[in-house]
Design a protein around this motif. Structure first.
Motif, PDB file in Angstrom:
ATOM      1  N   SER A 190      46.711  49.071  60.426  1.00 44.58           N
ATOM      2  CA  SER A 190      48.054  48.916  59.554  1.00 44.58           C
ATOM      3  C   SER A 190      48.299  47.427  59.357  1.00 44.58           C
ATOM      4  O   SER A 190      48.694  47.297  58.191  1.00 44.58           O
ATOM      5  N   VAL A 191      47.659  46.416  60.104  1.00 44.10           N
ATOM      6  CA  VAL A 191      47.831  45.054  59.494  1.00 44.10           C
ATOM      7  C   VAL A 191      47.264  44.675  58.230  1.00 44.10           C
ATOM      8  O   VAL A 191      47.497  43.725  57.703  1.00 44.10           O
ATOM      9  N   LEU A 192      46.223  45.531  57.796  1.00 46.40           N
ATOM     10  CA  LEU A 192      45.678  45.257  56.667  1.00 46.40           C
ATOM     11  C   LEU A 192      46.312  46.050  55.381  1.00 46.40           C
ATOM     12  O   LEU A 192      45.687  45.731  54.171  1.00 46.40           O
ATOM     13  N   SER A 193      47.376  46.866  55.645  1.00 46.48           N
ATOM     14  CA  SER A 193      47.740  47.607  54.604  1.00 46.48           C
ATOM     15  C   SER A 193      48.336  46.945  53.239  1.00 46.48           C
ATOM     16  O   SER A 193      47.681  47.428  52.281  1.00 46.48           O
ATOM     17  N   SER A 194      49.161  45.605  53.502  1.00 50.52           N
ATOM     18  CA  SER A 194      49.496  45.388  52.221  1.00 50.52           C
ATOM     19  C   SER A 194      48.325  44.474  51.578  1.00 50.52           C
ATOM     20  O   SER A 194      48.226  44.653  50.301  1.00 50.52           O
ATOM     21  N   TRP A 195      47.632  43.959  52.447  1.00 49.36           N
ATOM     22  CA  TRP A 195      46.306  43.386  51.702  1.00 49.36           C
ATOM     23  C   TRP A 195      45.475  44.093  51.077  1.00 49.36           C
ATOM     24  O   TRP A 195      45.079  43.959  49.801  1.00 49.36           O
ATOM     25  N   SER A 196      45.252  45.239  51.627  1.00 47.46           N
ATOM     26  CA  SER A 196      44.443  46.371  50.944  1.00 47.46           C
ATOM     27  C   SER A 196      44.766  46.804  49.453  1.00 47.46           C
ATOM     28  O   SER A 196      44.181  47.150  48.829  1.00 47.46           O
ATOM     29  N   GLU A 197      46.054  46.844  49.470  1.00 46.57           N
ATOM     30  CA  GLU A 197      46.714  47.164  48.062  1.00 46.57           C
ATOM     31  C   GLU A 197      46.375  46.266  47.116  1.00 46.57           C
ATOM     32  O   GLU A 197      45.964  46.591  45.992  1.00 46.57           O
ATOM     33  N   LYS A 198      46.311  44.813  47.493  1.00 50.52           N
ATOM     34  CA  LYS A 198      46.064  43.821  46.390  1.00 50.52           C
ATOM     35  C   LYS A 198      44.576  44.079  45.988  1.00 50.52           C
ATOM     36  O   LYS A 198      43.808  43.893  45.012  1.00 50.52           O
ATOM     37  N   TRP A 199      43.863  44.345  47.230  1.00 52.06           N
ATOM     38  CA  TRP A 199      42.157  44.558  47.244  1.00 52.06           C
ATOM     39  C   TRP A 199      42.167  45.602  46.292  1.00 52.06           C
ATOM     40  O   TRP A 199      41.033  45.722  45.332  1.00 52.06           O
ATOM     41  N   ALA A 200      42.552  46.627  46.231  1.00 49.97           N
ATOM     42  CA  ALA A 200      42.339  47.825  45.542  1.00 49.97           C
ATOM     43  C   ALA A 200      42.067  47.816  43.994  1.00 49.97           C
ATOM     44  O   ALA A 200      41.437  48.396  43.286  1.00 49.97           O
ATOM     45  N   HIS A 201      43.070  46.622  43.783  1.00 49.97           N
ATOM     46  CA  HIS A 201      43.170  46.358  42.114  1.00 49.97           C
ATOM     47  C   HIS A 201      41.841  45.608  41.682  1.00 49.97           C
ATOM     48  O   HIS A 201      41.319  45.431  40.686  1.00 49.97           O
ATOM     49  N   ARG A 202      41.050  44.941  42.676  1.00 47.15           N
ATOM     50  CA  ARG A 202      39.755  44.369  42.439  1.00 47.15           C
ATOM     51  C   ARG A 202      38.573  44.915  42.644  1.00 47.15           C
ATOM     52  O   ARG A 202      37.280  44.603  42.471  1.00 47.15           O
ATOM     53  N   THR A 203      38.691  46.480  43.347  1.00 52.29           N
ATOM     54  CA  THR A 203      37.516  47.244  43.520  1.00 52.29           C
ATOM     55  C   THR A 203      37.222  48.067  42.423  1.00 52.29           C
ATOM     56  O   THR A 203      37.950  48.214  41.252  1.00 52.29           O
TER      57      THR A 203
ATOM     58  N   LYS B 112      30.956  41.158  49.836  1.00 50.49           N
ATOM     59  CA  LYS B 112      31.363  41.871  50.961  1.00 50.49           C
ATOM     60  C   LYS B 112      32.723  42.829  50.649  1.00 50.49           C
ATOM     61  O   LYS B 112      33.013  43.584  51.395  1.00 50.49           O
ATOM     62  N   LEU B 113      33.136  42.052  49.553  1.00 54.43           N
ATOM     63  CA  LEU B 113      34.386  43.023  49.147  1.00 54.43           C
ATOM     64  C   LEU B 113      34.248  43.777  48.079  1.00 54.43           C
ATOM     65  O   LEU B 113      35.319  44.397  47.570  1.00 54.43           O
ATOM     66  N   GLY B 114      33.107  43.852  47.294  1.00 55.19           N
ATOM     67  CA  GLY B 114      32.973  44.731  46.170  1.00 55.19           C
ATOM     68  C   GLY B 114      33.661  44.314  45.133  1.00 55.19           C
ATOM     69  O   GLY B 114      34.182  45.221  44.408  1.00 55.19           O
ATOM     70  N   LEU B 115      34.021  43.180  45.108  1.00 56.18           N
ATOM     71  CA  LEU B 115      34.739  42.800  43.774  1.00 56.18           C
ATOM     72  C   LEU B 115      34.199  42.961  42.411  1.00 56.18           C
ATOM     73  O   LEU B 115      32.925  42.952  42.281  1.00 56.18           O
ATOM     74  N   ASP B 116      35.186  42.955  41.730  1.00 56.51           N
ATOM     75  CA  ASP B 116      34.781  43.216  40.068  1.00 56.51           C
ATOM     76  C   ASP B 116      34.574  42.109  39.570  1.00 56.51           C
ATOM     77  O   ASP B 116      35.636  41.488  39.005  1.00 56.51           O
ATOM     78  N   GLY B 117      33.509  41.315  39.443  1.00 56.74           N
ATOM     79  CA  GLY B 117      33.267  39.913  38.885  1.00 56.74           C
ATOM     80  C   GLY B 117      34.019  38.686  39.586  1.00 56.74           C
ATOM     81  O   GLY B 117      34.300  39.381  40.882  1.00 56.74           O
ATOM     82  N   HIS B 118      34.246  37.776  38.986  1.00 58.14           N
ATOM     83  CA  HIS B 118      35.084  36.585  39.805  1.00 58.14           C
ATOM     84  C   HIS B 118      36.094  36.262  39.138  1.00 58.14           C
ATOM     85  O   HIS B 118      36.313  35.948  38.005  1.00 58.14           O
ATOM     86  N   LYS B 119      37.190  36.388  39.802  1.00 57.06           N
ATOM     87  CA  LYS B 119      38.451  35.642  39.376  1.00 57.06           C
ATOM     88  C   LYS B 119      38.972  34.689  40.084  1.00 57.06           C
ATOM     89  O   LYS B 119      38.857  34.766  41.389  1.00 57.06           O
ATOM     90  N   PRO B 120      39.770  33.755  39.530  1.00 57.64           N
ATOM     91  CA  PRO B 120      40.040  32.567  40.404  1.00 57.64           C
ATOM     92  C   PRO B 120      40.927  33.019  41.756  1.00 57.64           C
ATOM     93  O   PRO B 120      40.846  32.229  42.638  1.00 57.64           O
ATOM     94  N   GLU B 121      41.700  34.030  41.539  1.00 57.36           N
ATOM     95  CA  GLU B 121      42.643  34.232  42.527  1.00 57.36           C
ATOM     96  C   GLU B 121      41.886  35.227  43.843  1.00 57.36           C
ATOM     97  O   GLU B 121      42.555  35.488  44.931  1.00 57.36           O
ATOM     98  N   ASP B 122      40.800  35.224  43.373  1.00 54.05           N
ATOM     99  CA  ASP B 122      39.897  35.839  44.515  1.00 54.05           C
ATOM    100  C   ASP B 122      39.679  35.167  45.845  1.00 54.05           C
ATOM    101  O   ASP B 122      39.610  35.746  47.189  1.00 54.05           O
TER     102      ASP B 122
END
Ligand code: AMP
Ligand code: MG
Length: 469
Positions: free
Chosen positions: A383-396, A336-346
């Protein structure tokens, strides 16, 4: 329609010969051409209403009502059964697979327990819309071939026009079907039913003896996990996950008090009678696990004459449910988040997002749809997702969009849309928007958003659904 019977050899009280009670003035309201084509159903349009109301039954057809038990909200009823449904038989599709054809709302049966055996138009149309939508969303489900108005009134609060829905399912073997035979101590019937379920749904199981039924339980667990994960992926709340409403095929059955979640909250409940939240959105995995444990108990006589030894073999499978579910659930969020593989911090990334959704009452479907579209730059995120989405961007990654687009719907059957259509039908046996809406629901991942069909409906906090109506 060439029908064969399937359940008559299981046990004497399992499939009781019984005929639909004719209705006054059947008229066809909905007919599913795609399902008819898939099953090569060739009932002429002049005869559809008569055949699909049960008024006209071919001499070769032997309708039955099936017996089953069920844990309803945790309380066991040994004899439920088809109280308002008749199974006409099974038809083969173009691949040779058999599909049960059942009329629901077709009159009282030996299992009616004082009920009228009828179905109101609202629940019949709900089952049609929801099962079609779920099928298009890629969720395993029974289908609907038709809805026929009976021309009679059913006495509900308030009285409503009656209808009969034709349900198509790969089988009607429920966890409660096993409980029914186990409660009667019918080990021969139990074995026949398990063998039928295996042949029908898990033909790759070739072993014999206890191994065979352990493998069967293992497959049912796997299918139930897949089912609940796909429900949760699209925000579906079944609402009445009793053991009689749990098919061992892993298809969704019984669209009574179901609803779609709007703003994200694991505790979401819409069913008026689910006061404890037993069937809340986030409790569905626990209940699926519990229902599988009830299946395991029913299988005890097929595993070992000694109950303790049987339990020792069955328990590890039931105990493995949670870990298997968590694995599948983690995968679901990664997709659902299009993550790149599995990382423990996901898991932290997912938990943070879900907390933001809950705290800000963000719509589940629309948020994941926006996240998907944001990868193409076509939407601005809240806007409430702004800082979260910056972290997410590293995982797409490069494929994130295409992965997300396949699992995050853009159109779901919103509760207010379904209710609006049901209201139309209750008033005039027709809804002017249904055909266009059903068409749109066929493409839930690509449909361009029609605002009036898809608003977040955060005003539905008091929305209530009802059972068995
Ligand atoms: P459901 O809530 O539809 O899963 O139904 C639970 C049980 O109640 C099943 O055994 C149904 O056949 C039975 N039931 C529900 N509605 C009726 C009705 N109108 N008449 C007879 N039996 C019913
Ligand atoms: Mg049911």
């Amino acid at each position: 329609m060439k029908l064969v019977s399937r359940y008559t050899d299981i046990a004497e009280q399992f499939a009781i010969a019984d005929r639909p009670s004719p209705v006054g003035e059947p008229s066809l309201l909905l007919f599913n051409d795609a399902v008819a084509k898939q099953l090569s159903i060739d009932v002429s349009s002049a005869q559809q209403a008569a055949v699909l109301s049960g008024n006209q039954i071919d001499s070769t057809v032997a309708p039955v009502a099936l017996g089953y038990s069920g844990h309803q909200f945790g309380h066991f009823s040994p004899r439920l059964g088809d109280g308002r449904a008749h199974l006409l038989g099974a038809v083969a599709d173009q691949q040779g697979l058999l599909w049960d054809i059942q009329l629901k709302g077709s009159g009282a049966t030996p299992f009616s327990r004082g009920g009228d055996g009828r179905c109101a138009i609202g629940p019949a149309v709900r089952e049609y819309i929801m099962s079609e939508a779920m099928h298009a969303l890629g969720v395993p489900t029974t289908r609907c071939l038709a809805v026929v108005a009976t021309g009679e009134t059913v006495y509900r609060q308030p009285p409503q026009p009656g209808a009969i829905v034709t349900r198509v399912a790969s089988s009607h073997i429920r966890v409660g079907s096993f409980q029914y035979l186990a409660t009667q101590g019918d080990v021969v019937g139990l074995k026949a039913l398990a063998d039928l379920a295996i042949t029908r749904h898990y033909p790759h199981i070739q072993s014999t003896g206890p191994e065979r039924y352990l493998a069967f339980l293992s497959e049912v667990i796997k299918k139930q996990i897949e089912l609940v994960v796909s429900w949760m992926r699209v925000g579906f709340i079944h609402g009445v996950m009793n053991t009689d409403n749990t098919l061992v095929s892993g298809e969704t059955i019984d669209y009574g008090p179901c609803a779609m979640m709007n703003s994200f909250d694991f505790d979401t409940v819409f069913s008026s009678i689910d006061r404890q939240g037993r069937y809340a959105f986030g409790n569905q995995p626990n209940i699926a696990n519990w229902n599988c444990a009830r299946l395991a108990e029913s299988l005890i006589p097929l595993i070992n004459e000694d109950d303790e030894q049987a339990v020792a073999l069955l328990s590890p499978l039931i105990n493995s449910f949670a870990e298997k579910f968590n694995h599948a659930f983690t995968d679901m969020w990664a997709q659902k988040l299009g993550l790149d593989g599995h990382k423990p911090e996901d898991s932290k990334l997912v938990a943070e997002l879900l907390a933001l959704l809950k705290d800000n009452s963000l719509d589940y479907t629309n948020t994941f749809d926006s996240l998907t579209r944001s990868l193409k730059g076509s939407v601005t995120l809240p806007s409430v997702l702004s800082s979260w989405s910056e972290k997410w961007a590293h995982r797409t990654h490069k494929q994130s969009y295409s992965i997300m687009r396949k699992v995050n719907p853009t159109l779901i059957p919103r509760n207010y849309m379904v209710e609006k259509i049901l209201k139309d039908f209750a008033e005039s046996n027709h809804s002017p928007i249904l055909s266009e809406y059903l068409q749109a629901l066929q493409n839930p991942y690509t449909q361009s958003i029609n605002e009036s069909w898809n608003h977040a409906a955060s005003d539905e906090k008091n929305y209530q659904t009802f059972c068995g109506t």
